[in-house]
Write a protein that holds these residues in place. Structure first.
Motif: not given
Length: 197
Positions: A8-12, A148-155, A158-162
């Motif tokens: 997760l750290e690497k992707h984020f 980028a495509l896989m990570m975008a929705p999760f990114f 996570l930003e919103l939750l943070q």
């Protein structure tokens, strides 16, 4: 903290290095999930893998097609990266699949592709403008399209939750991410300045 494919750290940090401007991040928060959702609308018209006898939005039953596979792959990927936020993302992915399937069945193909085309053009244009006007950096998908495509929705989730509740997948996650993003952006800036000479 997972390693390799589910790190997760690497992707984020990869995705975050391209999205540090708050306006650009806000634009992505608005447009990333609609891109995911409307992609699923078109997948409704792909051949079915399996048809389950019970129906969610009509009496024809649930069709497990490419849309289901697409949503499931994203859902599983997110759960493996972080069980808590990933589970929420997985529920959102499956909810998007079910509701997009219902909408596509109601609209039919001739109207669906027009809705998808209009929304995709609008959302992608907004994101590219966000990068050009605020981020001043090309989108992540130009350097690594699948990531980028896989990570975008999760990114963006996570930003919103943070922002809403201070969520961190584990203690120290934010500090680690900020350090990696800062290092990545400094490296990019140095390369950019070297290229400009």
């Amino acid at each position: 903290m997972g390693k390799g494919l589910f790190d997760l750290e690497k992707h984020f940090a990869f995705y975050g290095a391209y999205h540090s401007n708050p306006v650009n991040v806000a634009i992505h928060m608005l447009f990333v999930w609609p891109i995911f959702y409307t992609s699923l609308i078109l997948f409704h018209f792909t051949p079915s893998v399996v048809r389950l006898p019970f129906g969610v939005c009509n009496g024809d039953g649930v069709v497990l097609n490419l849309g289901f596979v697409f949503a499931l792959v994203f859902a599983v990927f997110y759960v493996f990266m972080d069980q808590k936020a990933g589970s929420l993302a997985a529920v959102l992915c499956i909810a998007c699949w079910v509701s997009s399937d219902c909408l596509a069945a109601r609209l039919g193909f001739s109207l669906s592709w027009k809705v998808v085309l209009a929304s995709q053009l609008f959302c992608w244009s907004g994101q590219f403008l966000g990068h050009a006007l605020y981020e001043k950096r090309a989108p992540a998908l130009l350097d690594n399209l699948p990531q980028a495509l896989m990570m975008a929705p999760f990114f963006v989730l996570l930003e919103l939750l943070q922002r809403l509740c201070g969520y961190e997948p584990y203690p120290g996650f934010r500090a680690n991410i900020h350090a990696k993003i800062a290092a990545s952006r400094a490296e990019w800036q140095a390369k950019k300045e070297k290229k400009d000479l």
